[in-house]
Design a protein around this motif. Structure first.
Motif, PDB file in Angstrom:
ATOM      1  N   VAL A 311       0.888  -1.500   0.102  1.00  0.00           N
ATOM      2  CA  VAL A 311       0.048  -0.035  -0.042  1.00  0.00           C
ATOM      3  C   VAL A 311       0.898   1.695   0.050  1.00  0.00           C
ATOM      4  N   SER A 312       2.532   0.652   0.024  1.00  0.00           N
ATOM      5  CA  SER A 312       2.814   2.493  -0.129  1.00  0.00           C
ATOM      6  C   SER A 312       3.412   3.372  -1.408  1.00  0.00           C
ATOM      7  N   HIS A 313       3.801   4.148  -1.140  1.00  0.00           N
ATOM      8  CA  HIS A 313       4.008   5.339  -2.325  1.00  0.00           C
ATOM      9  C   HIS A 313       5.397   4.459  -2.987  1.00  0.00           C
ATOM     10  N   GLY A 314       6.211   3.333  -3.118  1.00  0.00           N
ATOM     11  CA  GLY A 314       7.228   2.554  -3.914  1.00  0.00           C
ATOM     12  C   GLY A 314       8.131   2.788  -2.537  1.00  0.00           C
ATOM     13  N   CYS A 315       8.039   2.663  -1.100  1.00  0.00           N
ATOM     14  CA  CYS A 315       9.102   2.484  -0.102  1.00  0.00           C
ATOM     15  C   CYS A 315       8.735   1.126   0.493  1.00  0.00           C
TER      16      CYS A 315
END
Length: 384
Positions: A311-315
């Motif tokens: 669910v992260s922005h890429g991290c």
């Protein structure tokens, strides 16, 4: 009366062989000697017994060839410096020849140097750590500069330099560094011609330590991260990776290296302004950076997602206590290998240099061959 003439045998003596001689280049008594071709001493009609060379009292390192007829300095000569040479040539049955003299090298009108270096002096780093040298002026003769770069390791390994642009050269080993050893880098730049009229005037020394072997693997499909130290599992971490709804929000797969860390790190959504959909401006704890495209391994309290869904922005985020543990134990240059996404890490994104095969890496070398990390020059100086 008859006269008779008799013939007697006369043995002519063979001319004595010429005694050995010594030739030195640059020539003695010169006041404007070139620096970029080093010092060469040759014996004619014999072998070299000894060569003593000094630059203003400091020994000039060099070595004899297998035939002991030619001695060459290991590196180029320091500009604007008086050099003295004493050399002896010998041959059985003949008197020795001794050459003693001095010359002065020309002064550099335009200079270049190492502007910055990674790792930092005395730093302890991970086993994937590259060596990055940045020069303060564009290098046109990359081969000459690369030839002057020496890497010494307590346990020698195969490695090579690759040029990223005209001012940056990066050294990577073929395999990860062996753990727990000291590495010394010497840029023997004094006298090196980097471009027409541009010469180095001083060498650059850097020493660092390779620490314990820590490697991490992240599987974005199973949402798990495993950290190993010296081959043993040190920590298993449930994680959540990029949600993958856009290219930007997709975690990159490949071999990353830890680059730096902060606690906290301010993270702002790229390309968005306050009030735009998806905008965020957050302070994130225990963040370890692994690329230049905004990817970190960091703390996040969304434990409901970790180990279950991305669910992260890429991290890569993990439980706060485990992220703090990873943060505390991370060194720059620790490999973090991520799998499971359709976005590949570019080799020039951060320190993604391990994304290139060894053959591809060598294509960026001006010498086009691996240079072992030892105490010997990567390649001899060009002949006069």
């Amino acid at each position: 009366m008859f006269l008779t003439a008799g013939c007697g045998s006369v043995t002519a003596r063979a001319p004595a062989p010429a005694p050995p001689s010594v030739q030195v280049w640059p020539a003695f008594d010169g006041k404007n000697a070139r620096t970029d071709r080093g010092l060469v001493v040759r014996a004619r009609g014999g072998t070299l017994g000894s060569v003593l060379a000094y630059a203003e009292g400091r020994p000039v390192p060099g070595r004899l060839d297998a035939a002991r007829t030619t001695w060459r300095s290991d590196w180029t000569l320091r500009p604007g410096t008086e050099h003295t040479v004493t050399a002896t040539a010998t041959r059985p049955g003949a008197p020795s020849a001794v050459a003693v003299g001095r010359f002065r090298t020309r002064t550099a009108q335009r200079t270049f140097r190492v502007a910055s270096a990674v790792p930092l002096p005395g730093e302890t780093v991970g086993v994937g750590m590259p060596i990055i040298l940045t020069f303060d002026t564009p290098v046109r003769d990359r081969a000459a500069v690369e030839r002057a770069l020496e890497v010494r390791a307590e346990r020698p390994v195969e490695g090579a330099w690759r040029w990223i642009d005209d001012t940056r050269a990066i050294y990577r080993t073929k395999e990860f560094w062996p753990a727990r050893q000291r590495v010394t880098v010497v840029a023997h730049l004094a006298g090196v011609r980097a471009a027409p009229g541009v010469y180095g005037t001083a060498d650059h020394l850097l020493s660092f330590t390779v620490g314990r072997a820590q490697t991490s693997t992240v599987d974005t499909r199973t949402h798990q991260m495993t950290v190993r130290r010296d081959g043993r599992v040190a920590q298993r971490m449930a994680i959540s990776a990029g949600m993958g709804t856009t290219h930007e929000y997709t975690t990159t797969s490949g071999v990353h290296l830890t680059m730096d860390k902060g606690n906290p790190v301010r993270m702002i959504s790229p390309g968005r302004s306050k009030g735009d959909p998806g905008y965020y401006d957050l302070l994130i704890d225990h963040a370890v950076r692994i690329s230049d495209s905004g990817e970190y391994v960091h703390a996040k309290d969304n434990v409901w997602a970790q180990g279950r869904v991305n669910v992260s922005h890429g991290c890569i985020n993990s439980r706060p206590d485990q992220a703090a543990w990873f943060y505390a134990g991370s060194l720059r240059g620790d490999p973090v290998t991520i799998t499971g996404t359709d976005r590949e890490l570019e080799w020039h994104n951060g320190w993604g240099y391990w994304q290139l095969s060894w053959e591809e890496w060598l294509k960026g070398s001006a010498l086009r061959r691996p240079a072992p990390a030892t105490g010997t020059p990567a390649q001899p100086l060009p002949q006069r």
